[in-house]
Design a protein around this motif. Structure first.
Motif, PDB file in Angstrom:
ATOM      1  N   ALA A  53       0.849  -1.188   0.000  1.00  0.00           N
ATOM      2  CA  ALA A  53       0.000   0.000   0.000  1.00  0.00           C
ATOM      3  C   ALA A  53       0.883   1.236   0.000  1.00  0.00           C
ATOM      4  O   ALA A  53       1.708   1.425   0.888  1.00  0.00           O
ATOM      5  CB  ALA A  53      -0.907  -0.015   1.221  1.00  0.00           C
ATOM      6  N   VAL A  54       0.717   2.088  -1.003  1.00  0.00           N
ATOM      7  CA  VAL A  54       1.521   3.298  -1.142  1.00  0.00           C
ATOM      8  C   VAL A  54       0.662   4.497  -0.742  1.00  0.00           C
ATOM      9  O   VAL A  54      -0.346   4.777  -1.389  1.00  0.00           O
ATOM     10  CB  VAL A  54       2.021   3.462  -2.593  1.00  0.00           C
ATOM     11  CG1 VAL A  54       2.873   4.713  -2.731  1.00  0.00           C
ATOM     12  CG2 VAL A  54       2.786   2.221  -3.036  1.00  0.00           C
ATOM     13  N   PRO A  55       1.057   5.222   0.313  1.00  0.00           N
ATOM     14  CA  PRO A  55       0.285   6.393   0.745  1.00  0.00           C
ATOM     15  C   PRO A  55       0.248   7.478  -0.323  1.00  0.00           C
ATOM     16  O   PRO A  55       1.193   7.636  -1.101  1.00  0.00           O
ATOM     17  CB  PRO A  55       1.036   6.892   1.982  1.00  0.00           C
ATOM     18  CG  PRO A  55       1.875   5.750   2.429  1.00  0.00           C
ATOM     19  CD  PRO A  55       2.189   4.958   1.197  1.00  0.00           C
ATOM     20  N   GLU A  56      -0.844   8.230  -0.340  1.00  0.00           N
ATOM     21  CA  GLU A  56      -1.051   9.276  -1.336  1.00  0.00           C
ATOM     22  C   GLU A  56       0.095  10.282  -1.377  1.00  0.00           C
ATOM     23  O   GLU A  56       0.519  10.704  -2.440  1.00  0.00           O
ATOM     24  CB  GLU A  56      -2.360  10.012  -1.032  1.00  0.00           C
ATOM     25  CG  GLU A  56      -2.667  11.140  -1.977  1.00  0.00           C
ATOM     26  CD  GLU A  56      -3.959  11.837  -1.628  1.00  0.00           C
ATOM     27  OE1 GLU A  56      -4.592  12.349  -2.558  1.00  0.00           O
ATOM     28  OE2 GLU A  56      -4.326  11.869  -0.446  1.00  0.00           O
ATOM     29  N   ASN A  57       0.624  10.659  -0.236  1.00  0.00           N
ATOM     30  CA  ASN A  57       1.670  11.676  -0.179  1.00  0.00           C
ATOM     31  C   ASN A  57       3.084  11.103  -0.117  1.00  0.00           C
ATOM     32  O   ASN A  57       4.013  11.790   0.314  1.00  0.00           O
ATOM     33  CB  ASN A  57       1.434  12.602   1.015  1.00  0.00           C
ATOM     34  CG  ASN A  57       0.140  13.377   0.855  1.00  0.00           C
ATOM     35  OD1 ASN A  57      -0.208  13.785  -0.245  1.00  0.00           O
ATOM     36  ND2 ASN A  57      -0.580  13.564   1.947  1.00  0.00           N
ATOM     37  N   ALA A  58       3.245   9.865  -0.541  1.00  0.00           N
ATOM     38  CA  ALA A  58       4.563   9.235  -0.489  1.00  0.00           C
ATOM     39  C   ALA A  58       5.521   9.976  -1.430  1.00  0.00           C
ATOM     40  O   ALA A  58       5.161  10.334  -2.544  1.00  0.00           O
ATOM     41  CB  ALA A  58       4.476   7.771  -0.900  1.00  0.00           C
ATOM     42  N   ASN A  59       6.728  10.203  -0.963  1.00  0.00           N
ATOM     43  CA  ASN A  59       7.749  10.854  -1.775  1.00  0.00           C
ATOM     44  C   ASN A  59       8.547   9.752  -2.460  1.00  0.00           C
ATOM     45  O   ASN A  59       9.400   9.124  -1.857  1.00  0.00           O
ATOM     46  CB  ASN A  59       8.642  11.725  -0.907  1.00  0.00           C
ATOM     47  CG  ASN A  59       9.661  12.498  -1.713  1.00  0.00           C
ATOM     48  OD1 ASN A  59       9.624  12.483  -2.935  1.00  0.00           O
ATOM     49  ND2 ASN A  59      10.568  13.147  -1.032  1.00  0.00           N
ATOM     50  N   ILE A  60       8.253   9.535  -3.714  1.00  0.00           N
ATOM     51  CA  ILE A  60       8.921   8.472  -4.465  1.00  0.00           C
ATOM     52  C   ILE A  60       9.906   9.112  -5.428  1.00  0.00           C
ATOM     53  O   ILE A  60       9.552   9.916  -6.265  1.00  0.00           O
ATOM     54  CB  ILE A  60       7.893   7.626  -5.247  1.00  0.00           C
ATOM     55  CG1 ILE A  60       6.896   7.013  -4.267  1.00  0.00           C
ATOM     56  CG2 ILE A  60       8.589   6.551  -6.056  1.00  0.00           C
ATOM     57  CD1 ILE A  60       5.730   6.348  -4.920  1.00  0.00           C
ATOM     58  N   GLY A  61      11.156   8.801  -5.264  1.00  0.00           N
ATOM     59  CA  GLY A  61      12.177   9.380  -6.126  1.00  0.00           C
ATOM     60  C   GLY A  61      13.483   8.647  -5.938  1.00  0.00           C
ATOM     61  O   GLY A  61      13.559   7.637  -5.262  1.00  0.00           O
ATOM     62  N   THR A  62      14.497   9.181  -6.530  1.00  0.00           N
ATOM     63  CA  THR A  62      15.817   8.566  -6.394  1.00  0.00           C
ATOM     64  C   THR A  62      16.637   9.331  -5.363  1.00  0.00           C
ATOM     65  O   THR A  62      16.489  10.538  -5.192  1.00  0.00           O
ATOM     66  CB  THR A  62      16.552   8.560  -7.745  1.00  0.00           C
ATOM     67  OG1 THR A  62      16.693   9.915  -8.186  1.00  0.00           O
ATOM     68  CG2 THR A  62      15.797   7.765  -8.774  1.00  0.00           C
ATOM     69  N   GLN A  63      17.472   8.618  -4.690  1.00  0.00           N
ATOM     70  CA  GLN A  63      18.369   9.232  -3.699  1.00  0.00           C
ATOM     71  C   GLN A  63      19.760   9.307  -4.295  1.00  0.00           C
ATOM     72  O   GLN A  63      20.239   8.359  -4.914  1.00  0.00           O
ATOM     73  CB  GLN A  63      18.411   8.407  -2.420  1.00  0.00           C
ATOM     74  CG  GLN A  63      17.110   8.386  -1.683  1.00  0.00           C
ATOM     75  CD  GLN A  63      17.218   7.557  -0.399  1.00  0.00           C
ATOM     76  OE1 GLN A  63      18.173   6.825  -0.213  1.00  0.00           O
ATOM     77  NE2 GLN A  63      16.258   7.703   0.458  1.00  0.00           N
ATOM     78  N   LYS A  64      20.403  10.424  -4.116  1.00  0.00           N
ATOM     79  CA  LYS A  64      21.777  10.560  -4.587  1.00  0.00           C
ATOM     80  C   LYS A  64      22.707  10.106  -3.476  1.00  0.00           C
ATOM     81  O   LYS A  64      22.503  10.390  -2.318  1.00  0.00           O
ATOM     82  CB  LYS A  64      22.072  12.022  -4.942  1.00  0.00           C
ATOM     83  CG  LYS A  64      21.263  12.493  -6.120  1.00  0.00           C
ATOM     84  CD  LYS A  64      21.602  13.915  -6.479  1.00  0.00           C
ATOM     85  CE  LYS A  64      20.777  14.373  -7.659  1.00  0.00           C
ATOM     86  NZ  LYS A  64      21.093  15.736  -8.046  1.00  0.00           N
ATOM     87  N   LYS A  65      23.741   9.398  -3.865  1.00  0.00           N
ATOM     88  CA  LYS A  65      24.700   8.887  -2.882  1.00  0.00           C
ATOM     89  C   LYS A  65      25.856   9.824  -2.759  1.00  0.00           C
ATOM     90  O   LYS A  65      26.243  10.550  -3.570  1.00  0.00           O
ATOM     91  CB  LYS A  65      25.180   7.500  -3.265  1.00  0.00           C
ATOM     92  CG  LYS A  65      24.084   6.491  -3.142  1.00  0.00           C
ATOM     93  CD  LYS A  65      24.612   5.108  -3.453  1.00  0.00           C
ATOM     94  CE  LYS A  65      23.504   4.087  -3.305  1.00  0.00           C
ATOM     95  NZ  LYS A  65      23.971   2.759  -3.505  1.00  0.00           N
TER      96      LYS A  65
END
Length: 65
Positions: A53-65
């Motif tokens: 279950a993915v919440p509506e306000n989930a911040n989905i993106g890539t993380q820089k290392k």
């Protein structure tokens, strides 16, 4: 298709041998302490399949290392 959402999902899982359901959720009508809506909660408890279950306000993106 017509019918109850959870019953339809359950039948699709069985018919198509589905292992994972990914679904978005908006949460329960204004109650911030509850993170799952009724459809998501019903799928989790009544469908024989893993659910992400993915919440509506989930911040989905890539993380820089």
């Amino acid at each position: 298709m017509y019918g109850f959402f959870t019953d339809y999902i359950k039948q699709e899982v069985i018919d198509k041998n589905i292992d994972l359901i990914i679904m978005g959720t908006k949460g329960a009508s204004g109650i911030k302490a509850v993170s799952l809506g009724s459809n998501t909660g019903n799928v989790i408890t009544k469908v024989p399949c893993a659910v992400l279950a993915v919440p509506e306000n989930a911040n989905i993106g890539t993380q820089k290392k």
